[in-house]
Design an enzyme around this catalytic site. Sequence first.
Site, mmCIF file in Angstrom:
data_model
loop_
_atom_site.group_PDB
_atom_site.id
_atom_site.type_symbol
_atom_site.label_atom_id
_atom_site.label_comp_id
_atom_site.label_asym_id
_atom_site.label_seq_id
_atom_site.Cartn_x
_atom_site.Cartn_y
_atom_site.Cartn_z
ATOM 1 N N THR A 62 3.519 -7.317 8.050
ATOM 2 C CA THR A 62 3.886 -7.961 6.779
ATOM 3 C C THR A 62 4.176 -6.907 5.706
ATOM 4 O OG1 THR A 62 2.465 -9.815 7.340
ATOM 5 C CG2 THR A 62 3.089 -9.614 5.032
ATOM 6 N N VAL A 63 3.237 -5.999 5.498
ATOM 7 C CA VAL A 63 3.423 -4.995 4.446
ATOM 8 C C VAL A 63 4.376 -3.896 4.923
ATOM 9 C CG1 VAL A 63 2.272 -3.257 3.020
ATOM 10 C CG2 VAL A 63 1.168 -5.462 3.424
ATOM 11 N N LYS A 144 -7.697 -0.651 3.027
ATOM 12 C CA LYS A 144 -8.930 -0.713 2.220
ATOM 13 C C LYS A 144 -10.161 -0.377 3.043
ATOM 14 C CE LYS A 144 -7.017 -4.503 1.885
ATOM 15 N NZ LYS A 144 -6.761 -5.942 1.883
ATOM 16 N N ASP A 239 -13.593 -8.145 1.546
ATOM 17 C CA ASP A 239 -12.387 -7.474 1.044
ATOM 18 C C ASP A 239 -12.567 -7.148 -0.449
ATOM 19 O OD1 ASP A 239 -9.342 -6.896 1.468
ATOM 20 O OD2 ASP A 239 -9.435 -8.128 -0.344
ATOM 21 N N LYS A 243 -12.829 -3.452 -2.457
ATOM 22 C CA LYS A 243 -11.984 -3.118 -3.612
ATOM 23 C C LYS A 243 -12.817 -2.719 -4.825
ATOM 24 C CE LYS A 243 -8.084 -5.918 -2.119
ATOM 25 N NZ LYS A 243 -7.577 -7.288 -2.073
ATOM 26 N N GLY A 340 0.341 -10.340 -0.592
ATOM 27 C CA GLY A 340 1.673 -10.719 -0.133
ATOM 28 C C GLY A 340 2.528 -9.489 0.118
HETATM 29 N N1 HSE Z 1 -6.001 -10.185 1.849
HETATM 30 C C1 HSE Z 1 -5.900 -9.434 0.632
HETATM 31 C C2 HSE Z 1 -5.977 -10.371 -0.555
HETATM 32 C C3 HSE Z 1 -4.571 -8.726 0.646
HETATM 33 O O1 HSE Z 1 -5.838 -11.559 -0.373
HETATM 34 O O2 HSE Z 1 -6.218 -9.954 -1.689
HETATM 35 C C4 HSE Z 1 -4.398 -7.731 -0.465
HETATM 36 O O3 HSE Z 1 -5.365 -6.722 -0.437
#
Ligand code: HSE
Length: 377
Positions: A62-63, A144, A239, A243, A340
Amino acid sequence: GALEGRRWPQLDPECHERLMVFVDFAAPGSREGTVVGAAVTDLGSTVSAAPELRVALAGCGTVGGGVLELLTDLPDVRVTGVAARNIDRARSMAPSRVALTTDPARLLDGDPDVVVETMGGLGAAHELVREALGRGLAVVTANKDLLAEHGPALRELARRHGGWLGTAATCGGGAPMLERARRLGRRHDLTVLRGVVNGTSNWILDRMSEGQDLGAAVAAAQTAGYAEADPTADIAGHDAARKICLLAHAAWGLDLPPARVAVSGLEDIDAKVVIEARHRGRHPRLVASARRVADGVHASVDVRFLPPADPLHGVAGVANRLELRDDKDERWLVDGLGAGRWPTAQAVLADVLAARVRRQSSRTNEEWVTELRRTGS
Ligand code: HSE
């Protein structure tokens, strides 16, 4: 950020002295704006015509697929190789002269200046990044997990070998959160970072507020390309925890391991409670926060039902927002699309362009030193 620069002196009509006004022009595709009046980037006195930048890309999902498309459109950039699990898919996206491989380690054979890593995971991605930094290359990563687990060692490796690690895409997607935290952290005594930093969970909480159950909302988020292949990290808050660790490092230079973040996610939220809260004007948000304390940083991730007066209340869909506060209670907000293909690919691109500027400016310095030696001045 990705800045290309020219600067020139101007005459101040009010006084007879020469005033130097610094102007940094944002490069095409940059997320940074042109900056007038603040010397943020020292590029040397001249920036020569750009030499070709050789970029290798690991990961074409995707990215990575988005990054490939953006890189292919850039002048002065040559994609030297693409590593992908699905070679046929990569072949349909890559220009014909680009070497394709399933083995990321082979990318280094193409003599790249920059290695872009969008594979994710720790094994092969970690080896590739380590090897590239050990050779003094620039590495741009959207990974990450890798940074949260091995960030300190990788940064040290880059420092020791003259490499560079670009991480803009690991946090905030298209929102320049790490850059802002880093810059503000240099000039202010930041005390609190607080944000919606996971787009998928925010998007899911919005669906849940409309009455959808967690399972259906997660499936829809995956179809839309927001959730990770394994969405557990989004839903469970891990996640967001990674971050906030990266943000804490940017703001305070401290290595906060993700295991030290108190995390609770969406799994235990009762759908009825979400709808009731909505009727009372409160929005559910997965809030990641970090507070500077005497002996380090206290960090947590959990779902809060926020009133309209809260700056994070109105963050909708996959948007991200970070609030930063300092010891004088001054506050800043950073906004942008957090998940995204395109927001994340743009963040990767900004780092690739920053690597190019870095390479050009060091070339300029080398040339300058050579010139000084030659003329003996
Ligand atoms: N899955 C992560 C989110 C993607 O929804 O923030 C971006 O880091």
